[in-house]
Enzyme design. Structure first.
Site, mmCIF file in Angstrom:
data_model
loop_
_atom_site.group_PDB
_atom_site.id
_atom_site.type_symbol
_atom_site.label_atom_id
_atom_site.label_comp_id
_atom_site.label_asym_id
_atom_site.label_seq_id
_atom_site.Cartn_x
_atom_site.Cartn_y
_atom_site.Cartn_z
ATOM 1 C CB CYS A 12 -0.949 0.009 1.207
ATOM 2 S SG CYS A 12 -2.102 -1.252 1.108
ATOM 3 N N GLY A 38 1.921 -1.252 -4.544
ATOM 4 C CA GLY A 38 0.561 -2.168 -4.573
ATOM 5 C C GLY A 38 -0.017 -1.986 -5.750
ATOM 6 C CG ASN A 112 1.968 1.882 3.768
ATOM 7 O OD1 ASN A 112 2.945 2.582 3.885
ATOM 8 N ND2 ASN A 112 1.844 0.654 3.715
ATOM 9 N N GLY A 113 -0.064 0.073 6.241
ATOM 10 C CA GLY A 113 0.423 -0.289 7.394
ATOM 11 C C GLY A 113 -0.422 -1.443 7.812
ATOM 12 C CB CYS A 249 9.969 -0.653 8.231
ATOM 13 S SG CYS A 249 10.125 -2.140 6.893
ATOM 14 C CE1 TYR A 255 11.457 -5.894 -3.625
ATOM 15 C CE2 TYR A 255 9.988 -6.089 -1.816
ATOM 16 C CZ TYR A 255 10.214 -6.158 -3.061
ATOM 17 O OH TYR A 255 9.453 -6.530 -3.838
ATOM 18 C CB CYS A 398 6.524 -8.086 8.122
ATOM 19 S SG CYS A 398 6.133 -6.341 8.702
ATOM 20 C CB CYS A 448 10.932 -2.105 12.741
ATOM 21 S SG CYS A 448 10.192 -3.740 12.936
ATOM 22 C CB CYS A 451 11.343 -9.481 9.095
ATOM 23 S SG CYS A 451 12.064 -8.084 8.244
HETATM 24 FE FE1 SF4 Z 1 9.812 -4.126 8.340
HETATM 25 FE FE2 SF4 Z 1 10.607 -6.460 8.966
HETATM 26 FE FE3 SF4 Z 1 9.759 -4.696 10.841
HETATM 27 FE FE4 SF4 Z 1 7.911 -5.746 8.986
HETATM 28 S S1 SF4 Z 1 8.951 -7.068 10.579
HETATM 29 S S2 SF4 Z 1 8.344 -3.652 9.643
HETATM 30 S S3 SF4 Z 1 9.256 -5.833 7.265
HETATM 31 S S4 SF4 Z 1 11.685 -4.644 9.540
#
Ligand code: SF4
Length: 475
Positions: A12, A38, A112-113, A249, A255, A398, A448, A451
């Protein structure tokens, strides 16, 4: 990593326009620039200060909107959305902006999210009599606003302080004859959202690349927890719904975002080149040599350039991507090996033949696409394949709006690097360590990285893990 083949997809993009003539047209162009976030649906809701008009549909932006549909979207304020379905599945009624009307006015929201407590809130609201129209997590925001009291800002604040997880959103509200536009980022700042200026008007967008297309000047990014409020009397105001430890993120750099965007204060292109430099540094320390470096198109290319510039190993195209594949193509009746990858990417045989090649990709999710690419590189005569991944191993899903596969499908969650190397038929395989992401890219700020580390910034008790995955998988 290739969109959609190996398992991770963007989720999104949003645009909002305020006090700009032909706001819907401008929003349309902004969505066009955000198409990479998206491809399953797009929509715009607009207003000339009075009742909302809107158009939404499934497919790419240029399929959803035609000249006549845009001509029916008048006004100088609008919000728009491009959708990749994670929460709610891919059906027409889930396409955003979501839009409701009652006797007092209208509210439209584009998000978005992913909200990690949406299922819990939804169940509570349903017990109190709320009837939901979609399977989209975003709809809880509309219901929470409807149940709150006060003006639009108070009702939005009440809603946004109850939801948890990731949201960068735009909200258009009509109260009687008065409309307001809001743009808001969650208290962790998980997803990007930027502010731009067009003449006397304002535009907000998930990524700054949207501003370039519409001739807007990049002003700044929203802070975590910040809400921007635009209205006719007071102009633009900024207020906060609260701030948590920042957790932008890291995958937006690796990416998701376009390389020509400024995201979390940095040029995405420059960050990807730095990731390539880290990989080159690993190889330089070991005295490793190759004949050329290539990037898996398109998102592996900036890191491959960074690798080349630091190492001196020549950068070559190596793989040519066909950008003109529609959402559906007719497969041949007779099976062609790895058709789904080959129709998108083709190796430059003459350039690759007999060469020791460093292949840079931005991530390795299931590993199946990388394996196919490496197989066709070998078919093209490459003598050695050295895979370099410009990210740490992806070991956990994620919950904040990126459509990763379940943990068991993530190859790095259960296999060693040597086992992954064998699976993707590479001669060597290296990832970037999480500590180097921080020491070289973001020394002082938290991000964050869940992942890669399983350190989820929103406490796991908020996930209702089973329920979140249930919402994600419902049709
Ligand atoms: Fe980004 Fe990974 Fe955190 Fe999801 S879990 S917000 S993809 S860093």
């Amino acid at each position: 990593m290739d969109h959609g083949i190996d398992g991770m997809k963007d989720k999104c993009g949003v645009v909002g326009a305020w006090n700009i003539p032909e706001a819907a047209h401008l929003t349309y162009l902004g969505l066009f620039a955000l198409q990479h976030r998206g491809q399953e649906g797009a929509g715009i809701v607009c207003s000339n200060g009075g009742r909302f008009q809107g158009h939404r549909g499934e497919g790419l932006v240029y399929n959803v909107f035609t000249k006549p549909t845009l001509a029916n979207l008048p006004g100088d304020r609008a919000i728009g959305h491009v959708r990749y379905s994670t929460a709610g599945g891919s059906i027409a009624k889930n396409v955003q902006p979501l839009w409701v009307e009652d006797s007092d006015g209208e509210v439209a929201v584009a998000h978005n999210g992913n909200l990690v407590n949406a299922v819990q809130i939804r169940r509570e609201l349903e017990k109190k009599g709320s009837v939901f129209q979609t399977r989209v997590d975003t709809e809880v925001i509309l219901h929470l606003m409807a149940r709150a009291s006060g003006d639009a800002a108070a009702r939005l604040k009440a809603a946004l302080t109850q939801v948890k997880g990731a949201f960068s959103l735009v909200v258009l509200v009509r109260e009687g004859l008065r409309t307001k536009l809001f743009a808001a980022k969650d208290p962790y700042g998980l997803r990007p959202l930027a502010l731009g200026k067009v003449d006397r008007g304002w535009v907000v967008a998930s990524e700054s690349c949207a501003f370039d297309l519409i001739g807007a000047e990049f002003v700044r990014e929203l802070d975590p927890g910040e809400v921007l409020q635009f209205d006719d009397e007071a102009g633009m105001q900024s207020w906060s719904i609260g701030v948590e430890k920042p957790a932008p993120c890291v995958f937006e750099w690796i990416y998701f975002s376009r390389p020509d965007s400024i995201v979390f204060g940095e040029s995405v292109y420059e960050m990807r080149k730095k990731l390539g430099e880290i990989l080159a540094e690993y190889d330089r320390r070991e005295g490793f040599q190759a004949d050329m470096v290539i990037g898996v198109p398109d998102s592996g290319i900036p890191a491959a350039i960074g690798y080349s510039q630091l190492s001196g190993v020549p950068y070559e195209m190596g793989i040519i991507r066909n950008h003109y594949i529609g959402r559906t193509f007719i497969e041949p009746l007779q099976s062609i090996r790895d058709f789904s990858v080959r129709i998108k990417q083709n190796p430059l045989r003459g350039t690759l033949e007999g060469k020791r090649v460093v292949v840079v990709d931005d991530s390795l999710v299931r590993g199946t696409t990388s394996k196919k690419i490496n197989q066709f590189l070998r078919d093209a005569g490459v003598s050695e394949i050295h895979m370099r991944i410009s990210a740490p191993p992806t070991i956990s899903p994620c919950y904040y709006g990126i459509d990763t596969p379940e943990k068991k499908e993530l190859i790095a969650s259960s296999r060693s690097i040597e086992e992954i190397r064998q699976f993707v038929v590479a001669d060597s395989l290296k990832y970037i360590s999480i500590s180097d992401i921080y020491s070289k890219l973001r020394p002082k700020t938290s991000m964050c990285d869940a992942c890669f580390t399983k350190n989820y910034p929103v406490p796991p008790t908020d996930f209702l893990g089973e329920q979140v995955s249930q919402l994600k998988s419902e049709p």
